[in-house]
Each structure stands twice: as structure tokens, then as C-alpha cells.
Design a protein around this motif. Structure first.
Motif, PDB file in Angstrom:
ATOM      1  N   PRO A   1       0.815  -1.215   0.000  1.00  0.00           N
ATOM      2  CA  PRO A   1       0.000   0.000   0.000  1.00  0.00           C
ATOM      3  C   PRO A   1       0.850   1.267   0.000  1.00  0.00           C
TER       4      PRO A   1
ATOM      5  N   LYS B   1       0.347   5.975  -0.800  1.00  0.00           N
ATOM      6  CA  LYS B   1      -0.549   7.115  -0.979  1.00  0.00           C
ATOM      7  C   LYS B   1      -1.406   6.902  -2.219  1.00  0.00           C
TER       8      LYS B   1
ATOM      9  N   GLU C   1      -3.465   7.884   2.935  1.00  0.00           N
ATOM     10  CA  GLU C   1      -2.368   7.017   3.340  1.00  0.00           C
ATOM     11  C   GLU C   1      -2.781   5.546   3.307  1.00  0.00           C
ATOM     12  N   GLN C   2      -1.819   4.686   3.018  1.00  0.00           N
ATOM     13  CA  GLN C   2      -1.995   3.237   3.134  1.00  0.00           C
ATOM     14  C   GLN C   2      -3.178   2.704   2.327  1.00  0.00           C
TER      15      GLN C   2
ATOM     16  N   THR D   1      -4.523   1.186  -1.753  1.00  0.00           N
ATOM     17  CA  THR D   1      -4.063   0.380  -2.875  1.00  0.00           C
ATOM     18  C   THR D   1      -4.736   0.875  -4.149  1.00  0.00           C
TER      19      THR D   1
ATOM     20  N   LEU E   1      -6.454  -5.778   1.960  1.00  0.00           N
ATOM     21  CA  LEU E   1      -5.752  -4.836   2.811  1.00  0.00           C
ATOM     22  C   LEU E   1      -6.284  -4.918   4.235  1.00  0.00           C
TER      23      LEU E   1
ATOM     24  N   ASN F   1      -6.007  -0.433   9.503  1.00  0.00           N
ATOM     25  CA  ASN F   1      -5.143   0.088  10.556  1.00  0.00           C
ATOM     26  C   ASN F   1      -5.466   1.565  10.757  1.00  0.00           C
TER      27      ASN F   1
ATOM     28  N   LYS G   1      -3.892   4.233   9.996  1.00  0.00           N
ATOM     29  CA  LYS G   1      -3.583   5.129   8.889  1.00  0.00           C
ATOM     30  C   LYS G   1      -4.607   5.051   7.759  1.00  0.00           C
ATOM     31  N   ASN G   2      -5.194   3.874   7.545  1.00  0.00           N
ATOM     32  CA  ASN G   2      -6.132   3.752   6.422  1.00  0.00           C
ATOM     33  C   ASN G   2      -7.586   3.627   6.863  1.00  0.00           C
TER      34      ASN G   2
END
Length: 209
Positions: A91, A93, A114-115, A117, A162, A165, A167-168
Motif C-alpha cells: 500500500p 498514498k 495514506e496506506q 491500494t 488490505l 489500521n 492510517k487507512n
């Protein structure tokens, strides 16, 4: 000895996707004009192939993987919306956008996040495009160059692997809202595959390859 399981990728058929048995694959391609499909030995190979252009895997003819010529006389519709995503890393940006095919004018541009796909971006871009066209009452078709995204939209499910978390988390919220929109809305928009092999990059491409 038991037969080894095969995985069948249908890029072009009634319902593009990955099938774990021949009967399921056959139901998608039988009597479907210019169906494009191929068998693979593992699920990982099939998933990678499904996320790519079929031309990368149809270099030779075989019973399970016929090479289907694309009619180069067919031109893209100009009164249409095209969507695409870009991701720096996997993954990494991720951002996506939609543009008008006729003049390249941007209809929407979302991100970066962020993070993410590329597959997630392609899925969100396509759903955003469908919602956008419905909201404004446009009857244009919509183009995507991702067979993966088109399949996920038809299944009304983002089948990303994915892991959520911190960040995503915002992306997973967007995925949930996109899936809810697909589950609760109807649309007449025609979803069309952008034929990169003969038309070049999709107009919404970010030009970072």
C-alpha cells in the motif's frame, strides 16, 4: 489421485471475476461475444492476473486461454466519464479522479490517502462516478480500465485484502459507504471497459507510470 484445483479468470463475460470450477467459468463465457478467460494453477496467480490487462496473459492460444482480437475500429464514446486511480506503493498514498472523455475536464478528484491500494482507488472511483452521474442526472456511460473494479462494483463488494489500521481507517469508512451506496441505489449508467491496448491510457490516468 485427486485433480488439482484450477482457478479461472474471466476478464470479459457475463460476470467478470475469478471462478474455482469450470462450470462456473463456462456459465460466464458460453455464447458471450468475444469472451476472454484463462485458467491458473493458484489463487494468487489468478488474483494477480485479474487485476491486470488480459493481454499480459494471453500470449499464446490454448483450449483454456484463447487469444481474442480486439476490434481496432471500435472507438471510445466521447460523451462519457472516465475514472482512474493512482497509488505510490502498495500500500501507499492513493488518490482517484473522474474526467470527461471529450475534453479531459476534471469532474472530481479525491485524496491522496495514506496506506491505500490501486484496486481500492479504482473501486471507489467507479462508485463515486456512478453516484456523481446519478446525482446530476447525466446519462453518460462510465469507463474504467480495471476489470477488478468493474467486477467488485457488480458484486457490490470491495474484495480488498488490505488490513485495516489507524492510517487507512478513513479509506475503510469510504469503502463501507461505497458498498452501502451500491446496496441501496439503482442506476442505469452503462459501465464500460477502457481498451488501453488500442486507445492508449484512460483519460483519467495520472500519468505517473
Amino acid at each position: 489421485m485427486a485433480n488439482k484445483r484450477k482457478y479461472y479468470v474471466v476478464w470479459k463475460g457475463r460476470n467478470p471475476g475469478i471462478y474455482t470450477d469450470w462450470d462456473g467459468c463456462k456459465a460466464q463465457i458460453d455464447n458471450f461475444p468475444n469472451a476472454v478467460y484463462k485458467s491458473f494453477e493458484s489463487e494468487e496467480q489468478a488474483e494477480e492476473a485479474f487485476s491486470c490487462e488480459p493481454k499480459n496473459y494471453l500470449g499464446r492460444r490454448s483450449a483454456s486461454a484463447p487469444q481474442i482480437p480486439i476490434d481496432s475500429n471500435i472507438k471510445p464514446e466521447l460523451e462519457a466519464l472516465a475514472v482512474d486511480a493512482a497509488c505510490s506503493g502498495n500500500p501507499g498514498k492513493m488518490e482517484y479522479r473522474g474526467v470527461y472523455v471529450r475534453n479531459g475536464a476534471e469532474a472530481f478528484h479525491v485524496g491522496p490517502f495514506e496506506q491505500g491500494t490501486n484496486n481500492i482507488g479504482e473501486f471507489l472511483a467507479l462508485v463515486h462516478g456512478l453516484a456523481y452521474l446519478k446525482q446530476y442526472g447525466f446519462e453518460h456511460p462510465i469507463y474504467s480500465d480495471s476489470v477488478n473494479a468493474i467486477s467488485w462494483v457488480k458484486q457490490k463488494k470491495c474484495r480488498t485484502k488490505l488490513i485495516l489500521n489507524a492510517k487507512n481507517a478513513v479509506l475503510f469508512d469510504m469503502i463501507a459507504r461505497a458498498e452501502k451506496w451500491l446496496a441501496t441505489n439503482t442506476y442505469k449508467t452503462k459501465i464500460m471497459k477502457w481498451e488501453t491496448a488500442i486507445w492508449g491510457e484512460i483519460p483519467a490516468d495520472f500519468g505517473r507510470k
